[in-house]
Design a protein around this motif. Structure first.
Motif, PDB file in Angstrom:
ATOM      1  N   SER A 218       0.832  -1.203   0.000  1.00 12.62           N
ATOM      2  CA  SER A 218       0.000   0.000   0.000  1.00 12.62           C
ATOM      3  C   SER A 218       0.867   1.254   0.000  1.00 12.62           C
ATOM      4  CB  SER A 218      -0.922   0.008   1.223  1.00 12.62           C
ATOM      5  OG  SER A 218      -1.845  -1.048   1.174  1.00 12.62           O
TER       6      SER A 218
ATOM      7  N   ILE B 181      -5.489   0.690  -2.264  1.00  8.45           N
ATOM      8  CA  ILE B 181      -5.550  -0.582  -1.549  1.00  8.45           C
ATOM      9  C   ILE B 181      -4.478  -1.527  -2.067  1.00  8.45           C
ATOM     10  CG2 ILE B 181      -7.003  -2.540  -0.917  1.00  8.45           C
ATOM     11  CD1 ILE B 181      -8.060   0.142   0.087  1.00  8.45           C
TER      12      ILE B 181
ATOM     13  N   PRO C  75      -3.688 -10.988   1.227  1.00  4.36           N
ATOM     14  CA  PRO C  75      -5.020 -11.220   0.685  1.00  4.36           C
ATOM     15  C   PRO C  75      -4.962 -11.651  -0.771  1.00  4.36           C
ATOM     16  CG  PRO C  75      -4.568  -8.870   0.823  1.00  4.36           C
ATOM     17  CD  PRO C  75      -3.419  -9.565   1.482  1.00  4.36           C
TER      18      PRO C  75
ATOM     19  N   ALA D 220      -9.985 -10.707  -2.397  1.00  3.31           N
ATOM     20  CA  ALA D 220     -10.053  -9.948  -1.139  1.00  3.31           C
ATOM     21  C   ALA D 220      -9.640  -8.496  -1.348  1.00  3.31           C
ATOM     22  CB  ALA D 220      -9.166 -10.607  -0.086  1.00  3.31           C
ATOM     23  N   LEU D 221      -8.630  -8.258  -2.174  1.00  9.89           N
ATOM     24  CA  LEU D 221      -8.209  -6.884  -2.459  1.00  9.89           C
ATOM     25  C   LEU D 221      -9.317  -6.087  -3.130  1.00  9.89           C
ATOM     26  CD1 LEU D 221      -4.524  -7.328  -3.731  1.00  9.89           C
ATOM     27  CD2 LEU D 221      -5.251  -6.154  -1.647  1.00  9.89           C
TER      28      LEU D 221
ATOM     29  N   ARG E  79     -12.522  -6.703  -2.995  1.00 10.05           N
ATOM     30  CA  ARG E  79     -13.603  -6.493  -2.020  1.00 10.05           C
ATOM     31  C   ARG E  79     -13.278  -5.343  -1.074  1.00 10.05           C
ATOM     32  NH1 ARG E  79     -14.791 -12.838  -0.815  1.00 10.05           N
ATOM     33  NH2 ARG E  79     -16.542 -13.116  -2.256  1.00 10.05           N
ATOM     34  N   ARG E  80     -12.023  -5.299  -0.612  1.00 10.93           N
ATOM     35  CA  ARG E  80     -11.617  -4.205   0.266  1.00 10.93           C
ATOM     36  C   ARG E  80     -11.739  -2.858  -0.438  1.00 10.93           C
ATOM     37  NH1 ARG E  80      -5.764  -5.552   2.127  1.00 10.93           N
ATOM     38  NH2 ARG E  80      -5.766  -3.265   2.290  1.00 10.93           N
TER      39      ARG E  80
ATOM     40  N   LYS F 214     -15.442  -1.917  -0.858  1.00 12.05           N
ATOM     41  CA  LYS F 214     -16.009  -1.476   0.416  1.00 12.05           C
ATOM     42  C   LYS F 214     -15.500  -0.086   0.794  1.00 12.05           C
ATOM     43  CE  LYS F 214     -16.908  -6.080   2.346  1.00 12.05           C
ATOM     44  NZ  LYS F 214     -16.527  -7.076   3.377  1.00 12.05           N
ATOM     45  N   ALA F 215     -14.239   0.190   0.458  1.00 14.59           N
ATOM     46  CA  ALA F 215     -13.686   1.514   0.749  1.00 14.59           C
ATOM     47  C   ALA F 215     -14.410   2.604  -0.025  1.00 14.59           C
ATOM     48  CB  ALA F 215     -12.196   1.540   0.432  1.00 14.59           C
TER      49      ALA F 215
END
Length: 232
Positions: free
Chosen positions: A110, A130, A141, A145-146, A148-149, A152-153
Motif C-alpha cells: 500500500s 488498496i 489477501p 479480497a483486495l 472487495r476491500r 467497500k472503501a
C-alpha cells in the motif's frame, strides 16, 4: 471505479532488473532439500520475487522479514523510474469530472501505491489506495479480497462498481464478484483473451476509456455503460 495499479496505472518494474531482486533474496536463503524436487527447481529458476518471499517465510519468520525488506526497497526504488501508463491521468480526470469516484488496487505494498500516486501527481484524483501490508503468505489477501476491500472503501455495491484491468485473471475475478470489468488491451493480455470473459468490455487504450467516461458523466456511482471496442 477500481483501477488496477500494476499495468493500468503503471508497469512498476519496467526497466528494473527483477531477476536481481530474486537473486538477492535467494543468496540469503538455504536451498530446499533435493528430495523436494519441484520446490528445489523453482528455487533455482524462479524470477518471481513473491515466490521467493513466500519460500523465505517457509524457512523462518526472520528470513521472510528480510526478504520482504528487500522487495519493499525494490518497490520504493521503482517508484522513481516507472512511467505512468499513457492516458491514465486523463482517465482519472474524466472520472473526477464525471462524478465517478476512483480507487487504485494492486498486489504491491500500500505504501508503494501511495508513494507512486504522490510522486506522479495523481493522488488528488484517487480516493482509496488498496494494496498489501505484508507479502507474508499467512496475511497476504487474494485478488478477490483486495477487490472487495477496495469496493467497500468506495462504499458501493458490486453492481455499481467497475474494475479497470489489463489481465484475464483480474477481469475473471471481477466477474466472479458480480462487478463490471473493463480490460485495456495490450498492456498485459491480448484483446482476444480478455474478450472471451462473459460480459467483459475491452478498450484499445486508456485514452479511449477516458473519452467514454467524458461522454457519460453520472452522479451517484452508477457503472459505466459502454460497448466493447471492436477495432484491432
Amino acid at each position: 471505479m477500481l483501477f488496477v495499479f500494476d499495468s493500468v496505472i503503471c508497469d512498476l518494474f519496467a526497466g528494473t532488473d527483477t531477476p536481481a531482486i530474486v537473486d538477492d533474496i535467494r543468496a540469503r536463503l538455504p536451498a530446499p532439500h533435493p528430495a523436494t524436487l519441484v520446490e528445489a527447481v523453482a528455487f533455482l529458476t524462479t524470477t518471481s520475487p513473491l515466490w521467493m518471499v513466500a519460500y523465505a517465510y517457509q524457512v523462518s519468520p526472520a528470513h521472510g522479514d528480510e526478504a520482504e525488506n528487500i522487495l519493499r526497497a525494490a518497490e520504493t526504488a521503482a517508484v522513481t523510474t516507472a512511467v505512468p501508463t499513457p492516458g491514465v491521468r486523463e482517465a482519472l480526470l474524466a472520472c473526477q469530472a464525471g462524478g465517478r469516484r476512483a480507487a487504485v488496487v494492486g498486489s504491491r505494498y500500500s505504501a508503494t501505491i501511495e508513494s507512486y500516486l504522490d510522486r506522479h501527481e495523481l493522488r488528488h484524483l484517487v480516493g482509496p489506495a488498496i494494496g498489501y501490508r505484508h507479502h507474508r503468505p499467512s496475511s497476504r489477501p487474494t485478488g478477490i479480497a483486495l477487490l472487495r476491500r477496495a469496493r467497500k472503501a468506495l462504499a458501493v455495491r458490486p453492481a455499481e462498481c467497475t474494475v479497470v484491468g489489463a489481465s484475464v485473471q483480474m477481469m475473471t475475478v471481477a466477474a466472479d464478484l458480480g462487478t463490471q470489468a473493463i480490460g485495456v488491451a495490450g498492456l498485459r493480455d491480448s484483446r482476444k483473451h480478455m474478450a472471451d470473459i462473459n460480459g467483459s468490455v475491452v478498450v484499445s487504450s486508456l485514452h479511449q476509456l477516458s473519452d467514454a467516461l467524458a461522454a457519460a458523466p453520472i452522479s451517484g456511482g452508477a457503472p459505466l455503460s459502454m460497448r466493447s471496442d471492436s477495432a484491432g
